[in-house]
Design an enzyme around this catalytic site. Structure first.
Site, PDB file in Angstrom:
ATOM      1  N   ASP A  54       0.842  -1.200   0.000  1.00 53.58           N
ATOM      2  CA  ASP A  54       0.000   0.000   0.000  1.00 53.58           C
ATOM      3  C   ASP A  54       0.879   1.253   0.000  1.00 53.58           C
ATOM      4  O   ASP A  54       0.373   2.380  -0.043  1.00 53.58           O
ATOM      5  CB  ASP A  54      -1.022  -0.014   1.146  1.00 53.58           C
ATOM      6  CG  ASP A  54      -0.396  -0.068   2.519  1.00 53.58           C
ATOM      7  OD1 ASP A  54       0.853  -0.158   2.612  1.00 53.58           O
ATOM      8  OD2 ASP A  54      -1.146  -0.031   3.512  1.00 53.58           O
ATOM      9  N   ASP A  93      -0.987  -6.109  -0.195  1.00 51.00           N
ATOM     10  CA  ASP A  93      -1.308  -5.508   1.107  1.00 51.00           C
ATOM     11  C   ASP A  93      -2.808  -5.367   1.266  1.00 51.00           C
ATOM     12  O   ASP A  93      -3.505  -4.960   0.327  1.00 51.00           O
ATOM     13  CB  ASP A  93      -0.682  -4.110   1.198  1.00 51.00           C
ATOM     14  CG  ASP A  93       0.593  -4.103   2.007  1.00 51.00           C
ATOM     15  OD1 ASP A  93       0.861  -5.068   2.745  1.00 51.00           O
ATOM     16  OD2 ASP A  93       1.342  -3.106   1.891  1.00 51.00           O
ATOM     17  N   GLU A 125      -1.117  -5.583   8.770  1.00 53.50           N
ATOM     18  CA  GLU A 125      -0.233  -4.974   9.762  1.00 53.50           C
ATOM     19  C   GLU A 125      -0.778  -5.131  11.180  1.00 53.50           C
ATOM     20  O   GLU A 125      -1.985  -4.998  11.399  1.00 53.50           O
ATOM     21  CB  GLU A 125      -0.070  -3.470   9.469  1.00 53.50           C
ATOM     22  CG  GLU A 125       0.589  -3.179   8.132  1.00 53.50           C
ATOM     23  CD  GLU A 125       0.807  -1.688   7.882  1.00 53.50           C
ATOM     24  OE1 GLU A 125       0.558  -0.861   8.788  1.00 53.50           O
ATOM     25  OE2 GLU A 125       1.225  -1.356   6.761  1.00 53.50           O
ATOM     26  N   GLU A 193       9.615  -4.248  10.141  1.00 49.61           N
ATOM     27  CA  GLU A 193      10.032  -2.947   9.594  1.00 49.61           C
ATOM     28  C   GLU A 193      10.643  -2.071  10.683  1.00 49.61           C
ATOM     29  O   GLU A 193      10.042  -1.852  11.742  1.00 49.61           O
ATOM     30  CB  GLU A 193       8.809  -2.245   8.954  1.00 49.61           C
ATOM     31  CG  GLU A 193       9.179  -0.894   8.357  1.00 49.61           C
ATOM     32  CD  GLU A 193       8.139  -0.333   7.388  1.00 49.61           C
ATOM     33  OE1 GLU A 193       7.168  -1.047   7.053  1.00 49.61           O
ATOM     34  OE2 GLU A 193       8.314   0.822   6.967  1.00 49.61           O
TER      35      GLU A 193
HETATM   36  O1  KIV Z   1       3.628  -1.075   1.560  1.00 52.21           O
HETATM   37  C1  KIV Z   1       4.789  -1.502   1.500  1.00 52.21           C
HETATM   38  O2  KIV Z   1       5.534  -1.295   0.527  1.00 52.21           O
HETATM   39  C2  KIV Z   1       5.286  -2.280   2.622  1.00 52.21           C
HETATM   40  C3  KIV Z   1       6.772  -2.489   2.704  1.00 52.21           C
HETATM   41  C4  KIV Z   1       7.430  -1.239   3.104  1.00 52.21           C
HETATM   42  C5  KIV Z   1       7.106  -3.618   3.582  1.00 52.21           C
HETATM   43  O3  KIV Z   1       4.533  -2.677   3.454  1.00 52.21           O
END
Ligand code: KIV
Length: 275
Positions: A54, A93, A125, A193
Site C-alpha cells: 500500500d 497488502d 499490519e 520494519e
Molecule cells: O507497503 C509496502 O511497501 C510495505 C513495505 C514497506 C514492507 O509494506
C-alpha cells in the site's frame, strides 16, 4: 553464488518454498511493484517475492500516508502485477480499515484479493486479537497471510512518527511476542520494519516461518525494499536502511530533457523516424 541458477529460481515460489528457503539458509529477495511494467523487469531479475504494497499511496498516488488506499485500488494494481509475474510469490497488502474491525469482512476482503487480483497471499499490519483470529480463519480456508510488525505505517496516527520501533525493552518484547502469536495463528511469514537488528535476529531465530526485513538488520531471512527508493527514482526519501542501487531520477530527467530539447529544436523526428 549465482542465485539465478539455484533450485529456488526454477519453479514458482510458494509459501512452502519460503519455509524451505529459511531452513536452507537461502535468503529471500522481495521488492515492491505496482504495475506490470516493473513487475516484468523484477521477475526477469529473479526476485522471489513481489509485494504490491500500500506504499503505492506514496509512490504512485503522491500521498503522505498509506491510509487512503482502497481495496479497489489494491485489486487494480495487484491484477496488473499478477498478469505478468509468474515465478515470484505475489503478495498484496490489505488496506487500512479492510481487516481491523470485523473478522468476516477481513476474510471476505482477503478472498477478493486472491479471487479478483490473483495474488498468492495477503499481508496485514499489527497484531490484535481480531487480527489473530482473522489470520487463523484465512489460513484455515487457504488464504496465506503475511504479518507485518515493528513500524506499521497504517498506525502512523497512533505512533505520531516514522521512527524505529522496539527500541525500548517493553516494545521489543511486545513485537517479539506478537511475532510468535502470528506464527501460531498460521502466518506464512512476517515482515519486520525498522526495528533494531538484534530484535530482528532474535525473532528470526525463534520463528520457523521466514522473516522479511526492511530496516530490521541482516539476520532476517529475507529483505524487502520499495523499488522507487532503491532505484533512486524517489530521491526525497533516504532513510538509513535504503541502499541506492541506481540513480534513475537523474537518468530519466536527463533523457526527457534531451527529448524536450530535440522536439523544441525540430531535431525529432528525423526522416528516418518518419513514414
Ligand atoms: O507497503 C509496502 O511497501 C510495505 C513495505 C514497506 C514492507 O509494506
Amino acid at each position: 553464488m549465482n542465485y539465478l541458477n539455484d533450485k529456488y529460481n526454477l519453479g514458482a515460489i510458494t509459501t512452502e518454498r519460503l519455509r524451505e528457503m529459511k531452513a536452507d539458509g537461502r535468503k529471500i529477495c522481495c521488492i515492491t511493484a505496482y504495475d506490470a511494467l516493473f513487475a516484468k523487469i523484477f521477475e526477469e531479475a529473479g526476485v522471489d517475492l513481489i509485494l504490491v504494497g500500500d506504499s503505492l499511496a506514496n509512490i504512485v498516488q503522491g500521498k503522505e500516508t498509506t491510509l487512503s488506499v482502497t481495496l479497489k485500488e489494491m485489486i487494480y494494481h495487484t491484477k496488473a502485477v499478477t498478469s505478468v509475474a509468474k515465478r515470484p510469490l505475489v503478495v498484496a497488502d490489505m488496506p487500512f480499515m479492510s481487516y481491523q474491525v470485523n473478522i468476516d469482512e477481513a476474510v471476505n476482503n482477503a478472498g477478493r484479493l486472491l479471487k479478483e487480483a490473483n495474488c498468492d497471499a495477503v499481508k496485514l499490519e499489527g497484531c490484535t486479537e481480531k487480527i489473530l483470529t482473522a489470520v487463523k480463519t484465512m489460513t484455515e480456508i487457504g488464504i496465506p497471510v503475511l504479518g507485518h510488525l515493528g513500524l506499521t505505517p497504517q498506525s502512523i496516527n497512533k505512533f505520531g512518527t516514522y521512527k524505529a520501533r522496539g527500541t525500548d525493552k517493553a516494545e521489543a518484547e511486545k513485537i517479539f511476542s506478537d511475532a510468535i502469536q502470528l506464527e501460531d495463528a498460521g502466518a506464512c511469514a512476517v515482515v519486520l520494519e525498522k526495528i533494531p537488528a538484534d530484535l530482528g535476529k532474535s525473532i528470526s531465530e525463534n520463528l520457523s516461518i521466514p522473516t522479511i526485513g526492511i530496516g530490521a538488520g541482516k539476520y532476517c531471512d529475507g529483505q524487502v525494499l520499495v523499488y522507487a527508493d532503491m532505484l533512486g527514482i524517489n530521491i526525497d526519501f533516504k532513510p538509513r536502511f535504503v541502499r541506492r542501487y541506481a540513480e534513475l531520477h537523474e537518468v530519466i530527467k536527463k533523457a526527457v530533457e534531451q527529448y524536450a530539447s530535440d522536439v523544441i529544436n525540430s531535431n525529432f523526428p528525423t526522416d528516418k523516424e518518419s513514414y
